[in-house]
Each structure stands twice: as C-alpha cells, then as structure tokens.
Design a protein around this motif. Structure first.
Motif, mmCIF file in Angstrom:
data_model
loop_
_atom_site.group_PDB
_atom_site.id
_atom_site.type_symbol
_atom_site.label_atom_id
_atom_site.label_comp_id
_atom_site.label_asym_id
_atom_site.label_seq_id
_atom_site.Cartn_x
_atom_site.Cartn_y
_atom_site.Cartn_z
ATOM 1 N N PRO A 262 0.817 -1.219 0.000
ATOM 2 C CA PRO A 262 0.000 0.000 0.000
ATOM 3 C C PRO A 262 0.847 1.265 0.000
ATOM 4 N N ASP A 263 0.377 2.265 -0.701
ATOM 5 C CA ASP A 263 1.019 3.585 -0.689
ATOM 6 C C ASP A 263 0.548 4.409 0.505
ATOM 7 N N VAL A 264 -0.638 4.080 0.994
ATOM 8 C CA VAL A 264 -1.246 4.767 2.142
ATOM 9 C C VAL A 264 -1.931 3.701 2.994
ATOM 10 N N LEU A 265 -1.778 3.796 4.299
ATOM 11 C CA LEU A 265 -2.498 2.906 5.213
ATOM 12 C C LEU A 265 -3.742 3.627 5.718
ATOM 13 N N LEU A 266 -4.884 2.978 5.660
ATOM 14 C CA LEU A 266 -6.120 3.490 6.240
ATOM 15 C C LEU A 266 -6.359 2.703 7.508
ATOM 16 N N LYS B 177 -9.026 4.683 14.510
ATOM 17 C CA LYS B 177 -8.498 5.305 15.727
ATOM 18 C C LYS B 177 -8.278 4.284 16.827
ATOM 19 N N SER B 178 -9.206 3.343 16.985
ATOM 20 C CA SER B 178 -9.056 2.350 18.057
ATOM 21 C C SER B 178 -7.840 1.463 17.808
ATOM 22 N N GLY B 179 -7.564 1.156 16.551
ATOM 23 C CA GLY B 179 -6.386 0.358 16.222
ATOM 24 C C GLY B 179 -5.107 1.107 16.537
ATOM 25 N N VAL B 180 -5.089 2.388 16.209
ATOM 26 C CA VAL B 180 -3.919 3.216 16.500
ATOM 27 C C VAL B 180 -3.727 3.313 18.014
ATOM 28 N N ALA B 181 -4.819 3.515 18.732
ATOM 29 C CA ALA B 181 -4.730 3.607 20.196
ATOM 30 C C ALA B 181 -4.253 2.290 20.801
ATOM 31 N N SER B 182 -4.667 1.172 20.215
ATOM 32 C CA SER B 182 -4.300 -0.134 20.784
ATOM 33 C C SER B 182 -2.818 -0.455 20.665
ATOM 34 N N VAL B 183 -2.107 0.249 19.764
ATOM 35 C CA VAL B 183 -0.661 0.009 19.621
ATOM 36 C C VAL B 183 0.162 1.192 20.128
ATOM 37 N N GLY B 184 -0.490 2.097 20.875
ATOM 38 C CA GLY B 184 0.237 3.198 21.499
ATOM 39 C C GLY B 184 0.442 4.414 20.623
ATOM 40 N N GLY B 185 -0.397 4.594 19.615
ATOM 41 C CA GLY B 185 -0.300 5.770 18.752
ATOM 42 C C GLY B 185 0.369 5.454 17.426
ATOM 43 N N LEU B 186 0.578 6.494 16.634
ATOM 44 C CA LEU B 186 1.173 6.304 15.304
ATOM 45 C C LEU B 186 2.561 5.681 15.370
ATOM 46 N N ALA C 154 3.845 2.730 2.055
ATOM 47 C CA ALA C 154 3.159 3.591 3.026
ATOM 48 C C ALA C 154 3.982 3.765 4.291
ATOM 49 N N GLY C 155 4.536 2.680 4.785
ATOM 50 C CA GLY C 155 5.350 2.748 5.988
ATOM 51 C C GLY C 155 6.620 3.543 5.785
ATOM 52 N N GLN C 156 7.248 3.368 4.634
ATOM 53 C CA GLN C 156 8.478 4.102 4.340
ATOM 54 C C GLN C 156 8.216 5.594 4.201
ATOM 55 N N ALA C 157 7.050 5.953 3.628
ATOM 56 C CA ALA C 157 6.705 7.370 3.452
ATOM 57 C C ALA C 157 5.945 7.929 4.654
ATOM 58 N N LYS C 158 5.626 7.043 5.628
ATOM 59 C CA LYS C 158 4.849 7.426 6.807
ATOM 60 C C LYS C 158 3.509 8.051 6.412
ATOM 61 N N ARG C 159 2.839 7.429 5.433
ATOM 62 C CA ARG C 159 1.523 7.888 4.977
ATOM 63 C C ARG C 159 0.444 7.022 5.601
ATOM 64 N N VAL C 160 -0.174 7.570 6.637
ATOM 65 C CA VAL C 160 -1.231 6.877 7.356
ATOM 66 C C VAL C 160 -2.402 7.838 7.516
ATOM 67 N N LEU C 161 -3.585 7.377 7.157
ATOM 68 C CA LEU C 161 -4.800 8.148 7.370
ATOM 69 C C LEU C 161 -5.595 7.450 8.460
ATOM 70 N N GLN D 179 -13.360 13.253 2.726
ATOM 71 C CA GLN D 179 -12.133 13.252 3.532
ATOM 72 C C GLN D 179 -11.104 12.278 2.968
ATOM 73 N N LEU D 180 -11.577 11.154 2.430
ATOM 74 C CA LEU D 180 -10.653 10.192 1.831
ATOM 75 C C LEU D 180 -10.019 10.762 0.571
ATOM 76 N N VAL D 181 -10.791 11.452 -0.246
ATOM 77 C CA VAL D 181 -10.247 12.092 -1.458
ATOM 78 C C VAL D 181 -9.145 13.065 -1.057
ATOM 79 N N LEU D 182 -9.401 13.903 -0.071
ATOM 80 C CA LEU D 182 -8.411 14.887 0.365
ATOM 81 C C LEU D 182 -7.179 14.215 0.978
ATOM 82 N N GLY D 183 -7.398 13.095 1.677
ATOM 83 C CA GLY D 183 -6.282 12.378 2.283
ATOM 84 C C GLY D 183 -5.411 11.679 1.260
ATOM 85 N N LEU D 184 -6.030 11.105 0.243
ATOM 86 C CA LEU D 184 -5.280 10.377 -0.782
ATOM 87 C C LEU D 184 -4.612 11.314 -1.778
#
Length: 109
Positions: A42-46, A49-58, A72-79, A99-104
């Motif tokens: 993936p170029d971007v990870l979608l 919030k609960s998943g991000v919180a469960s691993v201690g943030g971004l 996505a991980g190499q470019a740090k592109r996470v929505l 919001q997805l259009v603007l994010g992508l």
C-alpha cells in the motif's frame, strides 16, 4: 486487510485510489499479517483510531511487523479515521468519501 467486495474497496475506488488489497488478489477481509501487508504494497495505510490507540499511537503503527516494508510505511503515509466512519455505508458516507479524497490526493489541499 480489506480487498475487493469490501466497503473500503468501494470508497477507495470512488476516491480515485487503487485498493491495494484488491489489487493483490484479496477478496473481502483477511487478518492483518506482516506477509499479507507486505504483499499488498500500500502507498497509504487506512487505519481506525481504536487500532492506532491499541498500539500506542502512530509510532506504534510503524513498529508493527511489515509496516516499514511497505511504501506507506516508508513514506509514513497513514490516514486515521473513526472506527465507524469510513467502513460503514451510511449517512456520513459522502463526508467520509470527501475526507478520503483529500487524504489520498494531497495536491487538492
């Protein structure tokens, strides 16, 4: 990981993106494994919030096995989205798509 036939695939395509899971041959939903994630490239990870919180943030997202091996991980592109916002086709679908259009497509900001 979501692929063809999922509501995420529908929204990603409608937003002008390519569903990496679908492009990798995934149909429906599969458990997130490092191998499956790397395979989708993936170029971007979608993420929710609960998943991000469960691993201690971004920072925790980037520590998950396989994430830094993806574009996505190499470019740090996470929505990050509310859990019931992006995945549910409901009254807020239009807003989620916007919001997805603007994010992508960062060039639209």
């Amino acid at each position: 990981i979501a692929g063809k036939g999922s509501s995420f695939s529908t929204l990603i395509t409608a937003a002008g993106g390519i569903d990496a899971g679908g492009a990798a041959g995934i149909f429906g939903y599969l458990p997130l494994t490092p191998e499956a994630l790397v395979k989708t490239r993936p170029d971007v990870l979608l993420v929710f919030k609960s998943g991000v919180a469960s691993v201690g943030g971004l920072s925790g997202v980037f520590k998950l096995p396989g994430v830094t091996l993806t574009p996505a991980g190499q470019a740090k592109r996470v929505l990050v989205y509310e859990d019931d916002f992006l995945g549910n086709m409901g009254p807020r679908t239009g807003l989620a798509l916007e919001q997805l259009v603007l994010g992508l497509h960062q060039e639209l900001k």
